[in-house]
Write a protein that holds these residues in place. Structure first.
Motif, PDB file in Angstrom:
ATOM      1  N   THR A  11      33.667  53.578   2.126  1.00  0.00           N
ATOM      2  CA  THR A  11      34.440  54.755   1.721  1.00  0.00           C
ATOM      3  C   THR A  11      35.562  54.374   0.769  1.00  0.00           C
ATOM      4  O   THR A  11      35.746  55.019  -0.279  1.00  0.00           O
TER       5      THR A  11
ATOM      6  N   GLU B 177      35.728  51.702  -1.064  1.00  0.00           N
ATOM      7  CA  GLU B 177      35.121  51.212  -2.302  1.00  0.00           C
ATOM      8  C   GLU B 177      34.809  52.374  -3.242  1.00  0.00           C
ATOM      9  O   GLU B 177      35.091  52.322  -4.448  1.00  0.00           O
ATOM     10  N   MET B 178      34.245  53.444  -2.706  1.00  0.00           N
ATOM     11  CA  MET B 178      33.903  54.610  -3.508  1.00  0.00           C
ATOM     12  C   MET B 178      35.156  55.295  -4.057  1.00  0.00           C
ATOM     13  O   MET B 178      35.217  55.652  -5.237  1.00  0.00           O
ATOM     14  N   ILE B 179      36.174  55.465  -3.214  1.00  0.00           N
ATOM     15  CA  ILE B 179      37.395  56.160  -3.634  1.00  0.00           C
ATOM     16  C   ILE B 179      38.146  55.357  -4.694  1.00  0.00           C
ATOM     17  O   ILE B 179      38.620  55.919  -5.694  1.00  0.00           O
TER      18      ILE B 179
ATOM     19  N   ARG C  38      36.912  53.217  -6.779  1.00  0.00           N
ATOM     20  CA  ARG C  38      36.139  53.265  -8.026  1.00  0.00           C
ATOM     21  C   ARG C  38      36.306  54.622  -8.701  1.00  0.00           C
ATOM     22  O   ARG C  38      36.492  54.705  -9.924  1.00  0.00           O
ATOM     23  N   LYS C  39      36.255  55.686  -7.914  1.00  0.00           N
ATOM     24  CA  LYS C  39      36.370  57.046  -8.440  1.00  0.00           C
ATOM     25  C   LYS C  39      37.693  57.261  -9.162  1.00  0.00           C
ATOM     26  O   LYS C  39      37.741  57.906 -10.220  1.00  0.00           O
ATOM     27  N   HIS C  40      38.779  56.714  -8.601  1.00  0.00           N
ATOM     28  CA  HIS C  40      40.107  56.945  -9.167  1.00  0.00           C
ATOM     29  C   HIS C  40      40.648  55.737  -9.934  1.00  0.00           C
ATOM     30  O   HIS C  40      41.830  55.715 -10.293  1.00  0.00           O
ATOM     31  N   ALA C  41      39.785  54.760 -10.198  1.00  0.00           N
ATOM     32  CA  ALA C  41      40.162  53.565 -10.961  1.00  0.00           C
ATOM     33  C   ALA C  41      41.419  52.908 -10.396  1.00  0.00           C
ATOM     34  O   ALA C  41      42.369  52.576 -11.122  1.00  0.00           O
TER      35      ALA C  41
ATOM     36  N   ASP D 181      49.389  60.122  -4.671  1.00  0.00           N
ATOM     37  CA  ASP D 181      48.080  59.464  -4.701  1.00  0.00           C
ATOM     38  C   ASP D 181      47.680  58.964  -3.308  1.00  0.00           C
ATOM     39  O   ASP D 181      46.496  58.980  -2.959  1.00  0.00           O
TER      40      ASP D 181
ATOM     41  N   GLU E 141      40.761  62.241   0.861  1.00  0.00           N
ATOM     42  CA  GLU E 141      39.393  61.910   0.461  1.00  0.00           C
ATOM     43  C   GLU E 141      38.744  60.940   1.458  1.00  0.00           C
ATOM     44  O   GLU E 141      37.536  60.995   1.678  1.00  0.00           O
ATOM     45  N   TYR E 142      39.539  60.082   2.042  1.00  0.00           N
ATOM     46  CA  TYR E 142      39.017  59.153   3.045  1.00  0.00           C
ATOM     47  C   TYR E 142      38.421  59.930   4.225  1.00  0.00           C
ATOM     48  O   TYR E 142      37.307  59.662   4.678  1.00  0.00           O
TER      49      TYR E 142
ATOM     50  N   TYR F 256      35.175  61.756   2.991  1.00  0.00           N
ATOM     51  CA  TYR F 256      33.978  60.984   2.665  1.00  0.00           C
ATOM     52  C   TYR F 256      33.536  60.017   3.760  1.00  0.00           C
ATOM     53  O   TYR F 256      32.370  59.607   3.783  1.00  0.00           O
TER      54      TYR F 256
END
Length: 229
Positions: A27, A29-31, A33-36, A89, A96-97, A100
């Motif tokens: 989770t 890792e995805m977040i 990456r999504k928000h750089a 942020d 988001e955590y 997702y």
């Protein structure tokens, strides 16, 4: 040892059936990456795992609420990494955590096999301290909700493990007798001691091979349940 004359088995969910650390890592890792977000994931997780456990302990003891838990665990880890990040942020990542996390569905090795083995023989149930919507999402997405006759969470019961009231609530919901029931979980405090304090037998899932002293029967892999039940 073997448990005999049992009819109902109560499972914890996170860290017992549902592989929390693996799904949590995916989770983040995805977040990130999504928000750089330029944070080394492994360094972040090394801090997050113990920090999250610390704040969950405070939450279990009613020393903090959900909002504080979700914000402070992230704030502390970003400070430790260290990585400068705005409060807005952190709140976004927190939301988001929770959103997702249930979409990842890795279970511990042997979970489905053991549930298939137990289901025809026992009534199966869940007792969890996790948030209701999140936990329901985990069960649904991991395709294991159909195994369980009842699901008790701390929001329903109004208290958290190891409070005896959540175990009593779960037993009443399941129409089960504690003398013929077993609690299976990974936490010595929340699951084992909580069950013991109301006279409920308990089986310790010691997947992390903790060396803390205790007197509970234990397994290191879920498949070992077949030798006990």
């Amino acid at each position: 040892m073997r448990f005999t004359n049992k009819t109902d088995i109560f499972f914890d969910l996170d860290h017992t059936l549902w592989d929390f650390e693996r799904n949590s890592a995916l989770t983040f890792e995805m977040i990130f990456r999504k928000h750089a977000i330029a944070v080394d994931l492994q360094a972040f997780l090394q801090h997050y795992v113990p920090v999250n456990m610390k704040y969950w302990a405070l939450y279990r003891e009613d020393k903090i609420d959900q909002v504080t838990l979700r914000y402070k665990r992230l704030k502390e880890v970003f400070d430790l990494v260290p990585h400068e990040i705005k409060d807005s942020d952190i709140h976004l990542i927190s939301e988001e955590y929770i959103k997702y996390l249930p979409t990842f569905n890795h279970l511990f090795d042997g979970a489905i096999d053991v549930l298939d083995y137990l289901k025809p023989k026992y009534n199966l149930h869940i007792i969890t301290n996790g948030f209701q919507d999140v936990q329901n999402g985990k069960l649904k997405n991991a395709k294991i909700e159909h195994y369980f006759a009842t699901i008790t969470n701390s929001e329903m019961a109004g208290v958290k493990k190891p409070n005896p009231k959540i175990f009593e609530f779960a037993l009443q919901l399941a129409k089960a007798d504690k003398a013929t029931s077993v609690m299976v979980g990974d936490s010595l405090e929340a699951d084992m001691e909580g069950a013991k304090n109301i006279g409920l037998d308990a089986l310790f899932f010691n997947e992390t091979k903790t060396v803390e002293p205790h007197d509970f029967p234990q397994i290191y892999h879920l498949s070992e349940i077949k030798n006990i039940l």
